[in-house]
Design a protein around this motif. Sequence first.
Motif, mmCIF file in Angstrom:
data_model
loop_
_atom_site.group_PDB
_atom_site.id
_atom_site.type_symbol
_atom_site.label_atom_id
_atom_site.label_comp_id
_atom_site.label_asym_id
_atom_site.label_seq_id
_atom_site.Cartn_x
_atom_site.Cartn_y
_atom_site.Cartn_z
ATOM 1 N N LYS A 87 45.347 65.312 -5.438
ATOM 2 C CA LYS A 87 44.647 66.583 -5.677
ATOM 3 C C LYS A 87 45.452 67.706 -5.052
ATOM 4 C CE LYS A 87 39.808 65.824 -6.672
ATOM 5 N NZ LYS A 87 38.418 65.986 -6.235
ATOM 6 N N GLU A 88 45.732 68.726 -5.871
ATOM 7 C CA GLU A 88 46.578 69.808 -5.392
ATOM 8 C C GLU A 88 45.962 71.148 -5.787
ATOM 9 O OE1 GLU A 88 51.184 69.109 -4.808
ATOM 10 O OE2 GLU A 88 50.740 69.852 -6.796
ATOM 11 N N THR A 89 46.069 72.093 -4.885
ATOM 12 C CA THR A 89 45.548 73.434 -5.158
ATOM 13 C C THR A 89 46.622 74.286 -5.822
ATOM 14 O OG1 THR A 89 44.150 73.282 -3.198
ATOM 15 C CG2 THR A 89 44.467 75.464 -4.118
ATOM 16 N N HIS A 90 46.224 75.010 -6.861
ATOM 17 C CA HIS A 90 47.119 75.949 -7.535
ATOM 18 C C HIS A 90 46.439 77.305 -7.607
ATOM 19 C CE1 HIS A 90 50.143 73.039 -9.074
ATOM 20 N NE2 HIS A 90 49.124 72.203 -8.961
ATOM 21 N N PHE A 91 47.217 78.338 -7.895
ATOM 22 C CA PHE A 91 46.647 79.673 -8.034
ATOM 23 C C PHE A 91 46.929 80.181 -9.442
ATOM 24 C CE2 PHE A 91 46.680 84.360 -7.422
ATOM 25 C CZ PHE A 91 45.346 84.486 -7.069
ATOM 26 N N ASP A 92 45.865 80.454 -10.179
ATOM 27 C CA ASP A 92 45.959 80.935 -11.554
ATOM 28 C C ASP A 92 46.051 82.470 -11.521
ATOM 29 O OD1 ASP A 92 45.558 81.776 -14.140
ATOM 30 O OD2 ASP A 92 43.835 80.494 -14.543
ATOM 31 N N THR A 93 47.260 82.993 -11.725
ATOM 32 C CA THR A 93 47.454 84.443 -11.613
ATOM 33 C C THR A 93 46.790 85.190 -12.766
ATOM 34 O OG1 THR A 93 49.590 84.226 -12.728
ATOM 35 C CG2 THR A 93 49.605 84.268 -10.327
ATOM 36 N N GLN A 94 46.663 84.548 -13.922
ATOM 37 C CA GLN A 94 46.042 85.221 -15.075
ATOM 38 C C GLN A 94 44.576 85.519 -14.805
ATOM 39 O OE1 GLN A 94 47.836 86.203 -17.787
ATOM 40 N NE2 GLN A 94 49.602 85.430 -16.635
ATOM 41 N N ASN A 95 43.892 84.558 -14.165
ATOM 42 C CA ASN A 95 42.458 84.710 -13.916
ATOM 43 C C ASN A 95 42.129 84.985 -12.449
ATOM 44 O OD1 ASN A 95 41.496 84.076 -16.673
ATOM 45 N ND2 ASN A 95 42.441 82.091 -16.257
ATOM 46 N N ASN A 96 43.175 85.109 -11.610
ATOM 47 C CA ASN A 96 43.001 85.432 -10.196
ATOM 48 C C ASN A 96 42.026 84.452 -9.525
ATOM 49 O OD1 ASN A 96 43.269 86.798 -7.788
ATOM 50 N ND2 ASN A 96 41.703 88.332 -8.274
ATOM 51 N N ILE A 97 42.293 83.154 -9.689
ATOM 52 C CA ILE A 97 41.395 82.147 -9.128
ATOM 53 C C ILE A 97 42.200 80.921 -8.697
ATOM 54 C CG2 ILE A 97 40.925 81.077 -11.385
ATOM 55 C CD1 ILE A 97 38.072 80.568 -10.446
ATOM 56 N N SER A 98 41.775 80.315 -7.586
ATOM 57 C CA SER A 98 42.388 79.052 -7.164
ATOM 58 C C SER A 98 41.807 77.912 -7.987
ATOM 59 C CB SER A 98 42.112 78.808 -5.677
ATOM 60 O OG SER A 98 42.732 79.801 -4.889
ATOM 61 N N THR A 99 42.626 76.916 -8.256
ATOM 62 C CA THR A 99 42.165 75.751 -9.010
ATOM 63 C C THR A 99 42.571 74.488 -8.251
ATOM 64 O OG1 THR A 99 44.208 75.563 -10.298
ATOM 65 C CG2 THR A 99 42.472 76.962 -11.210
ATOM 66 N N MET A 100 41.784 73.436 -8.418
ATOM 67 C CA MET A 100 42.144 72.161 -7.795
ATOM 68 C C MET A 100 41.780 71.041 -8.752
ATOM 69 S SD MET A 100 41.433 70.655 -3.995
ATOM 70 C CE MET A 100 39.661 70.564 -4.124
ATOM 71 N N ALA A 101 42.748 70.215 -9.073
ATOM 72 C CA ALA A 101 42.516 69.104 -9.998
ATOM 73 C C ALA A 101 43.424 67.947 -9.619
ATOM 74 C CB ALA A 101 42.792 69.551 -11.434
ATOM 75 N N ALA A 102 42.996 66.739 -10.005
ATOM 76 C CA ALA A 102 43.831 65.558 -9.774
ATOM 77 C C ALA A 102 44.966 65.551 -10.788
ATOM 78 C CB ALA A 102 42.986 64.294 -9.908
ATOM 79 N N GLU A 103 46.183 65.339 -10.306
ATOM 80 C CA GLU A 103 47.345 65.281 -11.202
ATOM 81 C C GLU A 103 48.274 64.169 -10.743
ATOM 82 O OE1 GLU A 103 49.887 68.959 -9.446
ATOM 83 O OE2 GLU A 103 48.010 69.494 -10.437
ATOM 84 N N TRP A 104 49.250 63.844 -11.582
ATOM 85 C CA TRP A 104 50.156 62.751 -11.239
ATOM 86 C C TRP A 104 51.004 63.098 -10.016
ATOM 87 C CZ3 TRP A 104 49.306 58.150 -13.094
ATOM 88 C CH2 TRP A 104 48.662 58.010 -14.331
ATOM 89 N N VAL A 105 51.275 62.088 -9.208
ATOM 90 C CA VAL A 105 52.130 62.285 -8.035
ATOM 91 C C VAL A 105 53.564 62.540 -8.484
ATOM 92 C CG1 VAL A 105 50.714 60.811 -6.543
ATOM 93 C CG2 VAL A 105 52.598 59.799 -7.834
ATOM 94 N N SER A 106 54.382 62.987 -7.561
ATOM 95 C CA SER A 106 55.814 63.119 -7.844
ATOM 96 C C SER A 106 56.519 61.826 -7.435
ATOM 97 C CB SER A 106 56.395 64.294 -7.048
ATOM 98 O OG SER A 106 56.364 63.990 -5.661
ATOM 99 N N LYS A 107 57.770 61.708 -7.824
ATOM 100 C CA LYS A 107 58.546 60.530 -7.416
ATOM 101 C C LYS A 107 58.687 60.474 -5.894
ATOM 102 C CE LYS A 107 61.126 60.223 -11.754
ATOM 103 N NZ LYS A 107 62.374 60.554 -12.468
ATOM 104 N N ALA A 108 58.787 61.649 -5.277
ATOM 105 C CA ALA A 108 58.890 61.703 -3.807
ATOM 106 C C ALA A 108 57.609 61.169 -3.165
ATOM 107 C CB ALA A 108 59.166 63.137 -3.359
ATOM 108 N N ASN A 109 56.435 61.547 -3.721
ATOM 109 C CA ASN A 109 55.164 61.014 -3.218
ATOM 110 C C ASN A 109 55.124 59.493 -3.353
ATOM 111 O OD1 ASN A 109 53.728 63.848 -4.707
ATOM 112 N ND2 ASN A 109 53.521 63.435 -2.526
#
Length: 522
Positions: A87-109
């Motif tokens: 789960k990672e937090t992102h910032f949606d600049t178009q809608n000026n809102i933080s978002t958090m959703a489950a997404e795939w890990v990276s190879k480093a993770n």
Amino acid sequence: QDGAILVFLPGWDNISTLHDLLMSQVMFKSDRFIIIPLHSLMPTVNQTQVFKKTPPGVRKIVIATNIAETRLNRNDVVFVIDGGKIKETHFDTQNNISTMAAEWVSKANAKQRKGRAGRVQPGHCYHLYNGLRASLLDDYQLPEILRTPLEELCLQIKILKLGGIAYFLSKLMDPPSRDAVMLAINHLMELNALDRQEELTPLGVHLARLPVEPHIGKMILFGALFCCLDPVLTIAASLSFKDPFVIPLGKEKVADARRKELSKNTKSDHLTVVNAFTGWEETRRRGFRTEKDYCWEYFLSSNTLQMLHNMKGQFAEHLLAAGFVNSRDPKDPKSNTNSDNEKLLKAVICAGLYPKVAKIRPSFSKKRKMVKVCTKTDGTVNIHPKSVNVEETEFHYNWLVYHLKMRTSSIYLYDCTEVSPYCLLFFGGDISIQKDKDQDTIAVDEWIVFQSPARIANLVKNLRQELDDLLQEKIENPHPVDWNDTKSRDTAVLTAIIDLITTQENESARNYAPRFQGERYS
């Protein structure tokens, strides 16, 4: 083969579901297994269990988020099960809102998770995704600068004299988008931290020197000005770090009830933290055992409370250095003349959090007796389940201010405080006096509109102008307010505003429907 099992899952809901599933099986209820959920919201006592050695013949199962990728170095972990999501937090600049959703890990993770297994003996890692998915994973997580708001960073660029904000950021290895940069700059201009030439204003200089994001810094300065410093520093510290509440698995409803109890009907998540912190300070003076019992009863983390205590001391040091207070002690009596005034505290919270405002509307649903909440940009939103206001139906006023709004499965306000019309009029945006269908109205930023007699509207507008002038003077030449000097302009203006907020708010300025882009909520 002996050894502990470490399971990686994205978030609280997944951990809770798997924990319940395992505990419903007779095999896992036996003495042969110890199941330990690991999440930042869980009590420290859960986390310390991870490091205890298990008796022979007993297998430890740790269910954790990515917190265990780097912070869990246990030699007894032999098996790792990687769910492949984070789960990672992102910032949606178009809608000026933080978002958090489950997404795939990276190879480093994935590599980091694999490295938790078999540190001192052969181990196994099971990735719950196929080879094709593994080949499509990004090499690394998205850099934090590309997924968070940039206001605090912009102020640091200016105070360090590193040149134009957009130009400097464009030279980074991972430059943020132009939209994200311009949004941050515009927010700082609205806050009066930057002028139209993108130079720091006097307020901007102070905000840049405080180690918090700008809106919280503004709240701290207002807390010093209105002499309600200690509780405001508690709120600022918790918003900058995290609130002190923990949620043990299986005791969520009890924890919610204890939090509600600590709210003392303030209808404010922020004042609930103040009450929890004050109770902790009182019990701490009575000894370690009493403090521990208090934290246990109210589901509080003593480590987090201690961190908030330390942060408050740092904030007070900054205010002393800038000249806003006389002492580095947050509890200095001269800085806390008005700290027991709940309505003033809500006004100061409003001063920091504006324009993060939501409108409360009654819900006529027969199924669930709950209020509806709307914001100017999002329409209907939800109060987060952990908020003390989530099931509240009897508000005194129709307005909330909030700090964190995030889109997950829906759009949630994670924390909120009920505020009165006068809080918004004195500590919100620009105010104007209008006529609406022969009714005299007073509006904040032309969308928060209250019905008010013209005489009172003009009085409020004039007093607001006096406050704005006084604030500008204090920012340019910081010095503490002398409340004993009753003849000074400073004291006269501040006292008049405090009196209005505290005693007059029920007598005038009735709520009027807020207008959104020329329309009106019904």
